[in-house]
Motif scaffolding. Sequence first.
Motif, PDB file in Angstrom:
ATOM      1  N   LEU A  26       5.404   1.111 -10.142  1.00  0.00           N
ATOM      2  CA  LEU A  26       6.082   2.409 -10.233  1.00  0.00           C
ATOM      3  C   LEU A  26       7.005   2.471 -11.445  1.00  0.00           C
ATOM      4  O   LEU A  26       7.093   3.514 -12.104  1.00  0.00           O
ATOM      5  N   TYR A  29       4.476   2.679 -14.568  1.00  0.00           N
ATOM      6  CA  TYR A  29       3.585   3.835 -14.690  1.00  0.00           C
ATOM      7  C   TYR A  29       4.127   5.125 -14.072  1.00  0.00           C
ATOM      8  O   TYR A  29       3.553   6.182 -14.278  1.00  0.00           O
ATOM      9  N   GLY A  30       5.163   5.030 -13.257  1.00  0.00           N
ATOM     10  CA  GLY A  30       5.756   6.223 -12.677  1.00  0.00           C
ATOM     11  C   GLY A  30       5.126   6.690 -11.384  1.00  0.00           C
ATOM     12  O   GLY A  30       5.729   7.445 -10.632  1.00  0.00           O
ATOM     13  N   THR A  31       3.908   6.276 -11.109  1.00  0.00           N
ATOM     14  CA  THR A  31       3.224   6.672  -9.877  1.00  0.00           C
ATOM     15  C   THR A  31       2.091   5.700  -9.588  1.00  0.00           C
ATOM     16  O   THR A  31       1.749   4.857 -10.414  1.00  0.00           O
ATOM     17  N   ILE A  32       1.516   5.855  -8.419  1.00  0.00           N
ATOM     18  CA  ILE A  32       0.304   5.128  -8.022  1.00  0.00           C
ATOM     19  C   ILE A  32      -0.664   6.186  -7.524  1.00  0.00           C
ATOM     20  O   ILE A  32      -0.333   6.978  -6.642  1.00  0.00           O
ATOM     21  N   ASN A  33      -1.860   6.220  -8.088  1.00  0.00           N
ATOM     22  CA  ASN A  33      -2.836   7.242  -7.728  1.00  0.00           C
ATOM     23  C   ASN A  33      -3.744   6.827  -6.574  1.00  0.00           C
ATOM     24  O   ASN A  33      -4.167   7.671  -5.789  1.00  0.00           O
ATOM     25  N   LEU A  73       4.006   3.103   0.616  1.00  0.00           N
ATOM     26  CA  LEU A  73       3.343   4.148  -0.172  1.00  0.00           C
ATOM     27  C   LEU A  73       3.231   5.506   0.522  1.00  0.00           C
ATOM     28  O   LEU A  73       2.747   6.458  -0.086  1.00  0.00           O
ATOM     29  N   ILE A  76       4.467   8.493  -1.394  1.00  0.00           N
ATOM     30  CA  ILE A  76       3.797   8.764  -2.669  1.00  0.00           C
ATOM     31  C   ILE A  76       2.535   9.556  -2.356  1.00  0.00           C
ATOM     32  O   ILE A  76       1.824   9.255  -1.405  1.00  0.00           O
ATOM     33  N   LYS A  77       2.248  10.549  -3.129  1.00  0.00           N
ATOM     34  CA  LYS A  77       1.045  11.351  -2.894  1.00  0.00           C
ATOM     35  C   LYS A  77      -0.171  10.655  -3.511  1.00  0.00           C
ATOM     36  O   LYS A  77      -0.632  10.999  -4.599  1.00  0.00           O
ATOM     37  N   LEU A  78      -0.665   9.630  -2.803  1.00  0.00           N
ATOM     38  CA  LEU A  78      -1.861   8.936  -3.255  1.00  0.00           C
ATOM     39  C   LEU A  78      -3.055   9.883  -3.222  1.00  0.00           C
ATOM     40  O   LEU A  78      -3.152  10.732  -2.338  1.00  0.00           O
ATOM     41  N   ASP A  79      -3.966   9.690  -4.148  1.00  0.00           N
ATOM     42  CA  ASP A  79      -5.242  10.401  -4.064  1.00  0.00           C
ATOM     43  C   ASP A  79      -6.112   9.781  -2.971  1.00  0.00           C
ATOM     44  O   ASP A  79      -6.862  10.481  -2.294  1.00  0.00           O
TER      45      ASP A  79
END
Length: 194
Positions: A26, A29-33, A73, A76-79
């Motif tokens: 995080l 990269y700022g996020t986790i997809n 997680l 976090i808005k994971l895909d």
Amino acid sequence: MGAEIDVLVADASDRDQMQAAVGEVLTRYGTINGVIHAAGVVQAGMIQTKTRESAEAVLAPKVYGTMILFDLLKRIKLDFMVLFSSISSVLTPYSLSDYTAANSFLDAFASFADAKGYFHALSINWSSWREVGMLAELETLQGVEGWKPGALESAITTKDGLEAFRRALNSNLTQVIVSSQNLEHLLRASEQTF
């Protein structure tokens, strides 16, 4: 295609290690997809010979690892989150009671997480892979030396496995069974062993 690959080593069932790994990603990269959770341990043996410690060692990466990942997680808005389960949760082989239970948890968790809308969750019930994975790396045990070549012959190839993964990931399903053999025949054979 512009992708970057970073390798971070962490025990999936160790909350502190996973929190540090997620935090590092995080920060960088700022996020986790998306997440592919493929940790696992298998120890064959009759249920009567298993100890609590040996069963915990098999359950830990899949069950506790999934719960830790979910907790870290869920905001976090994971895909997507893909859980590498096993066909053992469908065929329930008698010598893998703890492994079957761990994979059954993954199947149920995918349905839960997807139904609750946290992220798209997918459990893939893999059969054995020919070139990589647990079966390919399994050391032959004395007295059953002839078993592994036959099992490898009916295992899925890496090429077919990658294609199945691509198709499963692009579906809206929460559970997919991948086998190079006819599932109906495998289920009948599984029922006949009891």
